[in-house]
Design an enzyme around this catalytic site. Sequence first.
Site, PDB file in Angstrom:
ATOM      1  N   HIS A 108      -4.066  -5.353   0.542  1.00 43.88           N
ATOM      2  CA  HIS A 108      -3.634  -5.793   1.869  1.00 43.88           C
ATOM      3  C   HIS A 108      -3.957  -7.263   2.098  1.00 43.88           C
ATOM      4  CE1 HIS A 108      -2.594  -1.836   3.594  1.00 43.88           C
ATOM      5  NE2 HIS A 108      -3.593  -1.371   2.855  1.00 43.88           N
ATOM      6  N   GLU A 135      -2.189  -9.068   3.932  1.00 42.66           N
ATOM      7  CA  GLU A 135      -1.596  -9.399   5.236  1.00 42.66           C
ATOM      8  C   GLU A 135      -2.550  -9.240   6.411  1.00 42.66           C
ATOM      9  OE1 GLU A 135      -1.309  -4.966   5.217  1.00 42.66           O
ATOM     10  OE2 GLU A 135      -1.242  -6.551   3.715  1.00 42.66           O
ATOM     11  N   CYS A 195       0.838  -1.201   0.000  1.00 43.76           N
ATOM     12  CA  CYS A 195       0.000   0.000   0.000  1.00 43.76           C
ATOM     13  C   CYS A 195       0.877   1.257   0.000  1.00 43.76           C
ATOM     14  CB  CYS A 195      -0.991  -0.028   1.167  1.00 43.76           C
ATOM     15  SG  CYS A 195      -2.402   1.091   0.923  1.00 43.76           S
TER      16      CYS A 195
END
Length: 230
Positions: free
Chosen positions: A173, A175, A89
């Site tokens: 994202h 994660e 990001c």
Amino acid sequence: MKTALIIRHVPREGVAGYRAPIEAAGYQVDRIDVCDPDFSRADLVAPDLVIMMGGPMGVYEQAQHPWIACQMRRLARRLAADRPTLGVCFGAQMIAAALGSRVYPGGTREIGFHPVTVHDPDSPLRHVVDVPVLHWHGDTFDLPAGTQLLASSAAYPHQAFRRGRNLLALQFHGEMDEDPRFEQWLEQGPHDIAAAGHTPCTLRAAHETHGPRAVTAARAMIAEWLTGLA
């Protein structure tokens, strides 16, 4: 042992689910926050792997965040040396800027879970094909010269790119999909959530539905990328 340095721009955006494949690949993981007094002196070229995470700031907000320019200078040296680097990001936007591309506000807030279109089925992003992953951003970037576009979304064409084997930049994202700090994201971004047509309840439900599959796919993506490092 190989060393990995995580650069964290805000506490709620850490390496989260990506830690497992990084440690499994044999890296000793360290972390530094940009608010740490030692950050301006940290060597960003020396670690075997650098992972730059997200944040709510923009690359162009250097007057409000003087550390951005400092980090950009050292990041540019690392990229010039072709040292393994992962950006997520805001971290991906930093990489784009360090490679000479423009980073700027996009036309819409992209928040929520949806798949990306993967352009290279032989890349590590093959693991996230047809998998709804989390998006949470409003900035975008021009694709840097000499890089390969790996993924796009309906709202933003530049979702992921790589340069050779050692550089991977991800706008989305993967994660965060099992991380309890997701609740902090919901608390910190009510206006952005509303602007994107969501509510905390709908995002929480989507997180519960899609999170396990998303983080499993994203971990496989990172593990394959790490295996292929030069």
